[in-house]
Design a protein around this motif. Sequence first.
Motif, PDB file in Angstrom:
ATOM      1  N   ARG A  38       0.836  -1.201   0.000  1.00 14.37           N
ATOM      2  CA  ARG A  38       0.000   0.000   0.000  1.00 14.37           C
ATOM      3  C   ARG A  38       0.872   1.254   0.000  1.00 14.37           C
ATOM      4  O   ARG A  38       1.702   1.413   0.876  1.00 14.37           O
ATOM      5  N   SER A  39       0.770   2.160  -0.945  1.00 18.71           N
ATOM      6  CA  SER A  39      -0.093   2.061  -2.104  1.00 18.71           C
ATOM      7  C   SER A  39       0.734   2.348  -3.357  1.00 18.71           C
ATOM      8  O   SER A  39       0.509   3.304  -4.072  1.00 18.71           O
TER       9      SER A  39
ATOM     10  N   GLN B 125       1.965  -8.122   5.039  1.00 19.96           N
ATOM     11  CA  GLN B 125       1.925  -9.262   5.963  1.00 19.96           C
ATOM     12  C   GLN B 125       0.780  -9.051   6.941  1.00 19.96           C
ATOM     13  O   GLN B 125       0.953  -9.034   8.158  1.00 19.96           O
ATOM     14  N   ASP B 126      -0.387  -8.829   6.388  1.00 18.40           N
ATOM     15  CA  ASP B 126      -1.561  -8.575   7.214  1.00 18.40           C
ATOM     16  C   ASP B 126      -2.747  -9.254   6.543  1.00 18.40           C
ATOM     17  O   ASP B 126      -2.732  -9.529   5.349  1.00 18.40           O
TER      18      ASP B 126
ATOM     19  N   SER C 241      -6.658   0.318  -0.346  1.00 16.52           N
ATOM     20  CA  SER C 241      -6.370   1.354   0.657  1.00 16.52           C
ATOM     21  C   SER C 241      -6.931   2.671   0.169  1.00 16.52           C
ATOM     22  O   SER C 241      -7.436   2.785  -0.943  1.00 16.52           O
ATOM     23  N   ALA C 242      -6.769   3.687   1.005  1.00 19.72           N
ATOM     24  CA  ALA C 242      -7.275   5.016   0.659  1.00 19.72           C
ATOM     25  C   ALA C 242      -6.584   5.558  -0.590  1.00 19.72           C
ATOM     26  O   ALA C 242      -7.125   6.396  -1.301  1.00 19.72           O
ATOM     27  N   LEU C 243      -5.363   5.072  -0.872  1.00 19.74           N
ATOM     28  CA  LEU C 243      -4.613   5.557  -2.032  1.00 19.74           C
ATOM     29  C   LEU C 243      -4.550   4.502  -3.123  1.00 19.74           C
ATOM     30  O   LEU C 243      -3.611   4.466  -3.922  1.00 19.74           O
TER      31      LEU C 243
ATOM     32  N   LEU D 122      12.061  18.536  -5.243  1.00 19.37           N
ATOM     33  CA  LEU D 122      11.636  19.176  -3.997  1.00 19.37           C
ATOM     34  C   LEU D 122      12.744  20.067  -3.434  1.00 19.37           C
ATOM     35  O   LEU D 122      12.487  21.193  -3.011  1.00 19.37           O
TER      36      LEU D 122
END
Lengths: 659, 192
Positions: free
Chosen positions: A548-549, A574-575, A621-623, A655
């Motif tokens: 993720r992600s 690993q979940d 996931s959220a992303l 950056l």
Amino acid sequence: MKRLSFLMICCAVLGSMQSCKMKNTESAVSGDAASKVYVAPGKYDEFYNFVSGGFNGQVTVYGLPSGRLLKMIPVFSLNPENGYGYSEETKDMLKTTAGYVPWDDQHHLELSQTNGEHDGRWLFANANNTPRIARIDLSTFKTMEILEIPNSAGNHSSPFITENTEYVVAGTRFAVPMGNEDVPINSFKQNFKSTATFVRVDKTTGNMDIAFQIMLPGMNLDLSHAGKGPSHDWFFFSTYNTEQANTLLEVNASQKDKDFIVAVNWKKAEEYANAGKGKRLPAGYVHNTFDEHTQNTTSTLQKDVLVLDPKDCPDMLYMIPCPKSPHGCDIDPTGEYIVGSGKLAALIPVFSFTKLQAAIQNKKFEGVYYGIPVVKYEEALYGEVKKPGLGPLHTEFDAEGNAYTSFFISSEVVKWNIKDLKVIDRSPTFYSVGHLMVPGGDTKKPYGKYLVAYNKITKDRFLPTGPELAQSAQLYSIEGEKLKLLLDFPTFGEPHYAQALPAQKIKDKSTKFYDIMQNKHPFIALGEKNAKVIRQGNRVDIYMTAIRSHLTPDNIEGVFVGDEIYFHVTNLEQDWDVPHGFAIKNNANAELLIMPGETSTLKFIPDKQGIYPFYCTDFCSALHQEMQGYLRVSAKGSNVPLKYGTNATDTAAVLTAQK
Amino acid sequence: MNKLSAFGKGSIILVIIFLASLWIFPMWQIDLRAPQYPGGLSMKIWINDITGDVDIINGLNHYIGMKTIHKADFREFVYLPVAILSFMGLGVVVLLLNRRIGYYLWTAVFLVLGLFSFYDFYKWEYDYGHNLNPDAPIKVPGMAYQPPLLGYKKMLNFEALSQPHVGGWCFILAGVLLLAGCYYERRKSTRL
């Protein structure tokens, strides 16, 4: 007085007319059915119900009593949803001597047993069309092994097992010549054979290999079941078309009053096989095994098989006459009673194992069938269930000495007592039940409680969905004296036989994810640092990671039209329940669904230049929407160097420059 | 009479036993709960280690730019065991010297040690929750993710509950016992 009694008769007639209404669902369901099948949110079902998929080739798993669909396990058919049969790792699972067979007809299931009880280790599944047996692991719900059966066609009376899973059997439904010999079809009687194949199952690994095949006269083996307890050494196969017709079987195979149940003394057969009484005949068959650590399929071509000819093996086989094209051939929990279900008959014969042994001992034979002794019907018969219904197909048992038989033609399930052979109750099915199933109903220790009817005809049971409908299954309570209809639920494919065991037996050993340290895949990228792209000729191996992600690498250049590209995607998570998907534009292939700790490979051969986006297809996931990348495919011969990465350093540089 | 009472001597032995439990049980536990984690996530802090669902928590924290937790980053896991061991050794000395003043000093050392540990833990939590990667994908203005030192806090979709584990309770009990010991010794000395 006379007038009064006349009035009473009139009332009685009127009353009975009321109850003469045809039975429908409303009259069949009683008040508290809903609470009996309600599994509250967050609660679990009591049983896992493994249901054969019939013409979809897969196995579906439902929860009982809710009838909720839990999973579809791909077995004999391609499954683009998770890449089964498409990924480089799994495609060989569908390999046969006829090449890649992408589909099959999956009829029967059997859970592995120890001492005649479910041990919760494996589930066996048959393929009817291209004869095969599969083994599914019950900790991962994954197909681990598929074994092809030679000298067979229509592997129907399979995959039934012996009490300690010593053997899983296969039987020929469509008799065929041995060794694919080229003969005229109408030489059936001379050249066509049926085989009963005994496949050994390794006690610890579950790995299968063909121990021996028994060559039988050409006829159709339909169903089978092993003996238990006193009949442990025996296996029983039902047969039809003992008329040996090779055309218009509908009529020609329904001529004889009785066909046979073949009683096989498999212990004796085992002895003959070990004593060298069999012949090794050339027969090609493919054996595919999936290794959980390398996560790859090994396919081996076997060259011959040990065949036992009944002529050389006395006392191994006996025939029991059984009325009218029997289907089910079911042994009660004590192992004493053998129930044949003549699908065109209006009675159920129950044979006694003790009487059968005595008849064999005393040679009470009525003749021979191709050299095999035929026991006198009455000598093996315990008794007949009279007028149970029309078209008995299959019988299961509870632990209280009752049997439950499905009736296709009269569309009902009938409960009867094994000892006195009396019908206790009957309940309609909607419509035309095929197999039925009581949890543990074919083992030594049935769990009882429920009965599921797997119906062949659906019609108006659910909201209409055009001409093609789901199948319908029905759940009954068998806790009381009477059968109680509780629930209708749709099923997919066409369920035939099914199995069920208490959830308790397997739910806690269900794998949550694969330990990535145990991943021995040859193309694993163990960590993002090991992600890379390697070219060898026109083969490009992309060692990619997913977490993720993001996918690493997510920018790849220097790939050309016509290259063979392999995306080896390792899911680094690993979940529990964090799979990642992988797909790339215009790929004439499926997608991958990669479980945590797993590596899967998707092949892609681009035939046009362009930029090809790839992305994660499983909302992780959220992303998740950001989990994507690009593959640049250039024209063949163009001068684009191989370049890959996540361009992380570039971003950092930008950056710093901005600051 | 500046000698320790029987209670005072016994308390020293008990305190040493309580502190030894830090090598057997975790000190602190932080439980997290979110809709996606029905079983919850938990992190256990030991005197010399951090265990539990650390990898999963590290994986989640990258969304909001929190630093990943690694055992090697904690100097405390080296210093703390040494400090506690030395303190326990000092306790044996106090016991052998058998003087009230030693007991008072020993208690003072414990309080300094305890307060400093809590301050250090708080400082780490503050840094962990505030020092965020400016490139983090999820940025909630004004939001910090400092876990509570003790008690409950809700942060975005996560609920956090921080509390002592067996080792922590033993540590607190040791402090209570020491203070009670001082009070008892003091009363005894003034009465006589």
